[in-house]
Design an enzyme around this catalytic site. Sequence first.
Site, PDB file in Angstrom:
ATOM      1  N   TYR A  80       0.254  -8.787   4.062  1.00 31.68           N
ATOM      2  CA  TYR A  80       0.146  -7.616   4.933  1.00 31.68           C
ATOM      3  C   TYR A  80      -0.911  -6.653   4.407  1.00 31.68           C
ATOM      4  O   TYR A  80      -1.381  -6.781   3.266  1.00 31.68           O
ATOM      5  CB  TYR A  80       1.498  -6.912   5.081  1.00 31.68           C
ATOM      6  CG  TYR A  80       1.933  -6.083   3.890  1.00 31.68           C
ATOM      7  CD1 TYR A  80       2.359  -6.683   2.715  1.00 31.68           C
ATOM      8  CD2 TYR A  80       1.896  -4.685   3.930  1.00 31.68           C
ATOM      9  CE1 TYR A  80       2.748  -5.918   1.612  1.00 31.68           C
ATOM     10  CE2 TYR A  80       2.287  -3.915   2.838  1.00 31.68           C
ATOM     11  CZ  TYR A  80       2.708  -4.545   1.687  1.00 31.68           C
ATOM     12  OH  TYR A  80       3.081  -3.784   0.603  1.00 31.68           O
ATOM     13  N   ARG A 119      -9.707  -7.406   1.178  1.00 28.13           N
ATOM     14  CA  ARG A 119      -8.494  -7.719   0.391  1.00 28.13           C
ATOM     15  C   ARG A 119      -7.601  -8.673   1.170  1.00 28.13           C
ATOM     16  O   ARG A 119      -7.019  -9.596   0.607  1.00 28.13           O
ATOM     17  CB  ARG A 119      -7.742  -6.420   0.048  1.00 28.13           C
ATOM     18  CG  ARG A 119      -6.498  -6.677  -0.788  1.00 28.13           C
ATOM     19  CD  ARG A 119      -5.864  -5.406  -1.287  1.00 28.13           C
ATOM     20  NE  ARG A 119      -5.287  -4.607  -0.204  1.00 28.13           N
ATOM     21  CZ  ARG A 119      -4.707  -3.418  -0.387  1.00 28.13           C
ATOM     22  NH1 ARG A 119      -4.634  -2.896  -1.601  1.00 28.13           N
ATOM     23  NH2 ARG A 119      -4.204  -2.755   0.628  1.00 28.13           N
ATOM     24  N   ARG A 148      12.868 -24.873   9.356  1.00 32.51           N
ATOM     25  CA  ARG A 148      12.995 -24.350   7.991  1.00 32.51           C
ATOM     26  C   ARG A 148      12.903 -25.454   6.947  1.00 32.51           C
ATOM     27  O   ARG A 148      13.724 -26.367   6.903  1.00 32.51           O
ATOM     28  CB  ARG A 148      14.304 -23.591   7.831  1.00 32.51           C
ATOM     29  CG  ARG A 148      14.351 -22.806   6.523  1.00 32.51           C
ATOM     30  CD  ARG A 148      15.608 -21.968   6.387  1.00 32.51           C
ATOM     31  NE  ARG A 148      15.549 -21.159   5.173  1.00 32.51           N
ATOM     32  CZ  ARG A 148      15.748 -21.645   3.954  1.00 32.51           C
ATOM     33  NH1 ARG A 148      16.049 -22.917   3.772  1.00 32.51           N
ATOM     34  NH2 ARG A 148      15.638 -20.867   2.894  1.00 32.51           N
ATOM     35  N   HIS A 159      10.932 -25.580   2.777  1.00 34.21           N
ATOM     36  CA  HIS A 159      10.110 -24.749   1.898  1.00 34.21           C
ATOM     37  C   HIS A 159       8.627 -25.098   1.919  1.00 34.21           C
ATOM     38  O   HIS A 159       7.774 -24.235   1.951  1.00 34.21           O
ATOM     39  CB  HIS A 159      10.631 -24.802   0.457  1.00 34.21           C
ATOM     40  CG  HIS A 159      11.941 -24.104   0.271  1.00 34.21           C
ATOM     41  ND1 HIS A 159      13.103 -24.532   0.881  1.00 34.21           N
ATOM     42  CD2 HIS A 159      12.281 -23.004  -0.438  1.00 34.21           C
ATOM     43  CE1 HIS A 159      14.099 -23.721   0.549  1.00 34.21           C
ATOM     44  NE2 HIS A 159      13.622 -22.777  -0.252  1.00 34.21           N
ATOM     45  N   LYS A 216      -0.912  -9.249  -1.929  1.00 39.03           N
ATOM     46  CA  LYS A 216      -0.114  -8.283  -1.153  1.00 39.03           C
ATOM     47  C   LYS A 216       0.754  -9.042  -0.155  1.00 39.03           C
ATOM     48  O   LYS A 216       0.378  -9.224   1.012  1.00 39.03           O
ATOM     49  CB  LYS A 216      -1.071  -7.300  -0.452  1.00 39.03           C
ATOM     50  CG  LYS A 216      -0.409  -6.034   0.061  1.00 39.03           C
ATOM     51  CD  LYS A 216      -1.488  -5.024   0.434  1.00 39.03           C
ATOM     52  CE  LYS A 216      -0.957  -3.841   1.209  1.00 39.03           C
ATOM     53  NZ  LYS A 216      -0.052  -2.978   0.471  1.00 39.03           N
ATOM     54  N   GLU A 245       2.563   0.067 -12.321  1.00 36.99           N
ATOM     55  CA  GLU A 245       2.221   0.785 -11.087  1.00 36.99           C
ATOM     56  C   GLU A 245       3.516   1.272 -10.471  1.00 36.99           C
ATOM     57  O   GLU A 245       4.597   0.996 -10.999  1.00 36.99           O
ATOM     58  CB  GLU A 245       1.456  -0.128 -10.113  1.00 36.99           C
ATOM     59  CG  GLU A 245       2.268  -1.326  -9.644  1.00 36.99           C
ATOM     60  CD  GLU A 245       1.536  -2.215  -8.641  1.00 36.99           C
ATOM     61  OE1 GLU A 245       0.651  -1.724  -7.923  1.00 36.99           O
ATOM     62  OE2 GLU A 245       1.888  -3.407  -8.571  1.00 36.99           O
ATOM     63  N   LEU A 263      -1.087  -4.371  -7.912  1.00 38.00           N
ATOM     64  CA  LEU A 263      -1.819  -4.539  -6.665  1.00 38.00           C
ATOM     65  C   LEU A 263      -3.166  -3.827  -6.782  1.00 38.00           C
ATOM     66  O   LEU A 263      -3.199  -2.673  -7.230  1.00 38.00           O
ATOM     67  CB  LEU A 263      -1.022  -3.935  -5.504  1.00 38.00           C
ATOM     68  CG  LEU A 263      -1.690  -4.262  -4.174  1.00 38.00           C
ATOM     69  CD1 LEU A 263      -1.214  -5.609  -3.671  1.00 38.00           C
ATOM     70  CD2 LEU A 263      -1.440  -3.189  -3.160  1.00 38.00           C
TER      71      LEU A 263
HETATM   72  N1  PMP Z   1       0.869  -0.801  -5.520  1.00 41.04           N
HETATM   73  C1  PMP Z   1       1.787  -1.295  -4.676  1.00 41.04           C
HETATM   74  C2  PMP Z   1       2.916  -2.118  -5.219  1.00 41.04           C
HETATM   75  C3  PMP Z   1       1.693  -1.036  -3.291  1.00 41.04           C
HETATM   76  O1  PMP Z   1       2.597  -1.529  -2.432  1.00 41.04           O
HETATM   77  C4  PMP Z   1       0.631  -0.225  -2.818  1.00 41.04           C
HETATM   78  C5  PMP Z   1       0.520   0.127  -1.355  1.00 41.04           C
HETATM   79  N2  PMP Z   1       0.347  -0.984  -0.551  1.00 41.04           N
HETATM   80  C6  PMP Z   1      -0.301   0.261  -3.728  1.00 41.04           C
HETATM   81  C7  PMP Z   1      -0.152  -0.047  -5.076  1.00 41.04           C
HETATM   82  C8  PMP Z   1      -1.468   1.099  -3.276  1.00 41.04           C
HETATM   83  O2  PMP Z   1      -2.382   0.302  -2.583  1.00 41.04           O
HETATM   84  P1  PMP Z   1      -3.361   0.954  -1.495  1.00 41.04           P
HETATM   85  O3  PMP Z   1      -4.151   1.991  -2.207  1.00 41.04           O
HETATM   86  O4  PMP Z   1      -4.202  -0.187  -1.038  1.00 41.04           O
HETATM   87  O5  PMP Z   1      -2.484   1.520  -0.423  1.00 41.04           O
END
Ligand code: PMP
Length: 293
Positions: free
Chosen positions: A37, A56, A104, A106, A152, A185, A209
Amino acid sequence: MSVPMPQHAYVDGQYMAIRDATVPIEDRGLQFADSIYEVCAVLNGRLLDWPAHLQRMRRNLSALFIPLSHSDAALGQIARRLIAGSRATDGLLYIQVSRGSARRDHGFPGVVHPRLMMTMRRFDFHQRAGQQARGVSVMSIPDQRWGRVDIKTTNLLANVLAKQDARAAGHFEAWFVAEDGTVREGGSTNAWIVRGGTLHTHPLSAHILPGIARDSLIRLARAAQIPVVEAPFSLDDAKGADEALLTSTTAPLLPVVSIDGQPVGNGTPGPVAARLASLVADEIHRQTGWRSR
Ligand code: PMP
């Protein structure tokens, strides 16, 4: 005179109202979180950092071998039609691509028809101004996510639980901490500290991320002669830092004024965060013409 329903959802080639948008029960995103996403900010009806989000998304699709056939131009056309259809000027454009529907099992289906979904929801970015002035609090939580959070995906259960714990305790965000004490993070934001005028954030790796707002802040800070170090810092470092902050698409820059109930610095937003927030605001204005009230 009847007013047409806003069309703020797109699924498999069809535009519709969000409340009418559904996916089949055997969608692999639903069954296995087998989907990726993106979330993009829309300000003044314009997409912020759209090329970076597309780039991305392509990287994530190829990491998971999901063969989306839409071109960048086609994706942009759908996004713009949804923005117009939603009749909102400020909002969040959500894009999800799953490995489609299949009985379904895997392993990947023999023939894959990826499912593209998008929604555009109104979002009030002006509310961030108050949070920027006051700062927000975070709490630390052990990082129990899988080993490829740089992709992501919609596999967000650990983030959901962490953010719920933080919210229940009255905090804006949870910061994921590794076993060795490194701050990775936030549940949906990237984490930063300021020491001696230098910004520090976790380096790009499989454990964070690569945030679009993170990347943008690094560029803006360096262009303004604010040094940036991409190196791990510990939870103790963060608690003893001069300032701390977080970034994301939905919260472009918020000062963090307390961690686990301990004040950071003097417990109020600091001068570096204020300077960075004004650089971010100028960049948003440059791209979209949008300004906070
Ligand atoms: N870390 C995580 C785990 C996130 O879910 C997000 C938001 N999607 C971010 C960092 C920040 O990413 P962005 O600046 O692309 O929104």
